[in-house]
Structure formats: structure tokens, C-alpha cells
Motif scaffolding. Structure first.
Motif, short mmCIF file in Angstrom:
data_model
loop_
_atom_site.label_atom_id
_atom_site.label_comp_id
_atom_site.label_asym_id
_atom_site.label_seq_id
_atom_site.Cartn_x
_atom_site.Cartn_y
_atom_site.Cartn_z
N MET A 158 -15.75 37.15 -2.31
CA MET A 158 -16.87 36.46 -2.80
C MET A 158 -17.84 37.07 -3.18
O MET A 158 -18.42 38.16 -2.56
CB MET A 158 -17.29 35.09 -1.89
N LYS A 159 -18.77 36.72 -4.35
CA LYS A 159 -19.86 37.30 -4.72
C LYS A 159 -21.04 37.48 -3.86
O LYS A 159 -21.52 38.42 -3.48
CB LYS A 159 -20.51 36.71 -6.04
N TYR A 160 -21.26 36.21 -3.06
CA TYR A 160 -22.13 36.11 -2.13
C TYR A 160 -21.87 36.03 -0.64
O TYR A 160 -21.34 35.15 -0.06
CB TYR A 160 -23.09 34.68 -2.43
N SER A 161 -22.29 37.22 0.11
CA SER A 161 -21.91 37.55 1.29
C SER A 161 -23.08 37.08 2.05
O SER A 161 -24.13 37.29 1.66
CB SER A 161 -21.42 38.84 1.45
N GLY A 206 -15.63 28.57 -7.87
CA GLY A 206 -14.66 27.93 -6.89
C GLY A 206 -14.50 28.91 -5.59
O GLY A 206 -15.23 29.93 -5.70
N PHE A 207 -13.41 28.74 -4.85
CA PHE A 207 -13.24 29.51 -3.87
C PHE A 207 -11.85 30.11 -3.77
O PHE A 207 -10.80 29.52 -4.29
CB PHE A 207 -13.55 28.89 -2.64
N LYS A 208 -11.47 31.26 -3.35
CA LYS A 208 -10.27 31.95 -3.47
C LYS A 208 -9.24 31.18 -2.27
O LYS A 208 -8.11 31.14 -2.72
CB LYS A 208 -10.35 33.37 -3.18
N GLU A 218 -12.67 31.25 2.78
CA GLU A 218 -13.82 31.67 1.99
C GLU A 218 -14.70 30.21 1.98
O GLU A 218 -15.93 30.44 2.02
CB GLU A 218 -13.34 32.07 0.79
N GLU A 219 -14.18 29.18 1.65
CA GLU A 219 -14.83 27.78 1.39
C GLU A 219 -15.46 27.54 2.94
O GLU A 219 -16.85 27.06 2.81
CB GLU A 219 -13.85 26.65 1.14
N ILE A 220 -14.81 27.69 3.87
CA ILE A 220 -15.49 27.41 5.24
C ILE A 220 -16.76 28.52 5.46
O ILE A 220 -17.54 28.00 5.98
CB ILE A 220 -14.35 27.33 6.31
N TYR A 221 -16.32 29.52 5.26
CA TYR A 221 -17.23 30.63 5.32
C TYR A 221 -18.73 30.39 4.77
O TYR A 221 -19.80 30.58 5.36
CB TYR A 221 -16.77 32.00 5.18
N PHE A 222 -18.54 29.92 3.44
CA PHE A 222 -19.85 29.59 2.56
C PHE A 222 -20.54 28.35 3.17
O PHE A 222 -21.69 28.51 3.49
CB PHE A 222 -19.08 29.30 1.18
N PHE A 223 -19.85 27.05 3.61
CA PHE A 223 -20.66 26.22 4.10
C PHE A 223 -21.03 26.27 5.41
O PHE A 223 -22.02 25.46 6.06
CB PHE A 223 -19.65 24.80 3.62
#
Length: 281
Positions: A1-4, A52-54, A58-63
Motif C-alpha cells: 500500500m502507498k501509505y504505510s 481500494g485495498f489489495k 490491508e483494509e484492516i491495517y489502514f482503518f
């Protein structure tokens, strides 16, 4: 993901350092950081909606981690701006009373809306078993009788619980900010100030050395996963060692521009530790 998380923390820290180095008033710092974080959040939102998310992870990590870090800081700086612009005087009893009242309001909000919730205990315990429910889009359970705010959130960019974490982060930063506005000697919450167990613990190097250590711990995210601010870390050391550090940011700015090593104390720590290790061989 672009934003770590690492990139986000570094980007925010760099912006904070840049603003602080300009020696602006706290009101101006808070206002500029609010605009910056608002723009950053908008940029991240645009990226998430478009790309979106891969996968679910990745989705859980982001939110769970990335978005709350940005939003929490945004809520914090916006609140600091509102508090600072509403302060009636620069010092004295009215000044102290004003910030004491803001601290009591924060504690009341914490007691009523945060600390007694099941989600707060879940988050604080470090559990992950319900992350699929809390941090994925479209999983809001309205049967729980959620706050009406949930109806106003963007369903494409919020799980509702990411906002809850952001509020926790913001409240921790605000708590530290308000404590620094109130004399620790007069604040009953600062228990360590008169603790018998730490009365023989004191700092014997220079204040600049301690400030260097404080900033190193902050920049590395070594304390509380980087979730607490520089002011809270510095306050902990000031209380523990009973040493006032004064204006941290001006000292740090001088540190950045000093001749020779900018990390003289940390360099010496490394040398001292290696010499100690060699003695133990």
C-alpha cells in the motif's frame, strides 16, 4: 500500500518539526497543522477510494492504524487551536482556572464516552479477534445503538471505529497538552511528583542531552508505538527526573543547527555502552 504507518508518521513529524523551527506561536502552529492534516487526510481518502485495498488485511491495517493516526492528530490540533484562541489571559489565576476547566471537561468526556466502552477495552488490550468486524467497511452493527454521528460518516472511508481510535489518540495528546499548561506541582494527577520511590532519581547530564534523548524516543516511535506526542514524553521525563526542560522546540531547533554532531549525547551513549560491553567480555 502507498501509505504505510512509518511513512505517515515520518511525514507528520517532518511537518511538525518544520513548523516548530519557525518559532511561531502555538496558535499559529495548531492552525497550520490543522490545515496540513486536513489536506493529508483528503489526499489519503482520494487514494483509498480510487485504488481500494489489495486484501482484507490491508483494509484492516489502514482503518486500525493509518487513518486514526492522521485523524487523531487533526482532532488534536484543531482542539488546541480552539482552546488557545479562547484563552482569556496569558497567565495568573484566570489562566490556570481556564486550563484546569478544559482538563476537567476532557476527563468527563473520557469517563462518559470512552473508558467504559467495550471497544475501548478491546483496543487497549491489544486484541485482534474482532478486527474483521471493527475495521472493515460495511460492517457497522446498528443494533448496538451507536451514536448518531455514525449516520454522518462516509461509508466509503470509515468503519466508525477508526474514528473512535482517533478520538482516543487525540484525547491522550490533549491530556498531555493541558497538563503542560497547568503547574505540575499543583496538579493532583501528577502522582510521581511527590513519589517516595523516585526521590533519589535525578538527571545528572545537561538539559540539552535529555531533550536529545526525548526527541530520539519520539522520532523512533519506541514509546506506545509512536501514539503519544513529544510533549507527553518530555513531561514524563521532567516528572521522573524533576528537571524543567523549558522550551523544547527552540532547544531542538538549536540542536539541529549546532556545529559538529547534532546527536552528541546519543553518540556518547553508544560509545559508553560499547565500552561497557567490552569490559564484560
Amino acid at each position: 500500500m502507498k501509505y504505510s504507518l512509518q511513512n505517515i508518521i515520518l511525514e507528520i513529524h517532518n511537518k511538525e518539526d518544520k513548523i516548530l523551527s519557525q518559532n511561531k506561536r502555538l496558535i499559529d502552529e495548531a492552525y497550520e497543522m490543522t490545515l496540513y492534516l486536513q489536506d493529508l487526510l483528503f489526499t489519503v481518502k482520494k487514494y483509498v477510494i480510487e485504488e481500494g485495498f489489495k486484501n482484507d488485511e490491508e483494509e484492516i491495517y489502514f482503518f486500525h492504524t493509518i487513518k486514526p493516526k492522521i485523524l487523531g492528530k487533526l482532532i488534536y490540533y484543531n482542539k488546541v487551536y480552539r482552546i488557545e484562541t479562547g484563552c482569556p489571559v496569558n497567565n495568573g489565576k484566570i489562566y490556570h482556572s481556564y486550563f484546569t476547566s478544559r482538563l476537567q471537561e476532557l476527563k468527563k468526556e473520557y469517563d462518559e464516552h470512552i473508558c467504559n466502552s467495550d471497544f475501548y477495552r478491546y483496543y487497549r488490550s491489544g486484541r485482534t479477534d474482532n478486527d474483521e468486524v471493527y475495521f472493515r467497511l460495511g460492517n457497522i452493527n446498528y443494533h448496538d445503538g451507536l451514536n448518531s454521528f455514525v449516520f454522518e460518516i462516509d461509508s466509503q472511508f470509515s468503519t466508525f471505529y477508526d474514528y473512535k481510535i482517533a478520538r482516543i489518540i487525540a484525547n491522550e495528546l490533549l491530556y498531555n497538552y493541558l497538563l503542560t499548561k497547568i503547574n505540575p506541582d499543583e496538579n493532583p494527577d501528577v502522582i510521581l511528583q511527590n513519589s517516595e520511590s523516585t526521590k533519589d532519581v535525578f538527571w545528572t547530564d545537561s538539559k540539552n542531552a535529555l531533550i536529545e534523548l526525548v526527541y530520539a524516543l519520539y522520532a523512533s516511535g519506541a514509546i506506545s508505538h509512536g501514539k503519544i506526542g513529544i510533549r507527553k514524553i518530555s513531561l514524563m521525563f521532567q516528572i521522573l527526573f524533576r528537571v524543567p526542560l523549558g522550551d523544547l522546540h527552540h532547544s531542538f531547533h538549536r540542536m539541529k543547527t549546532r556545529v559538529g554532531s547534532r546527536t552528541a549525547f546519543l553518540d556518547q551513549l553508544k560509545i559508553s555502552l560499547e565500552e561497557y560491553m567490552d569490559k564484560e567480555l
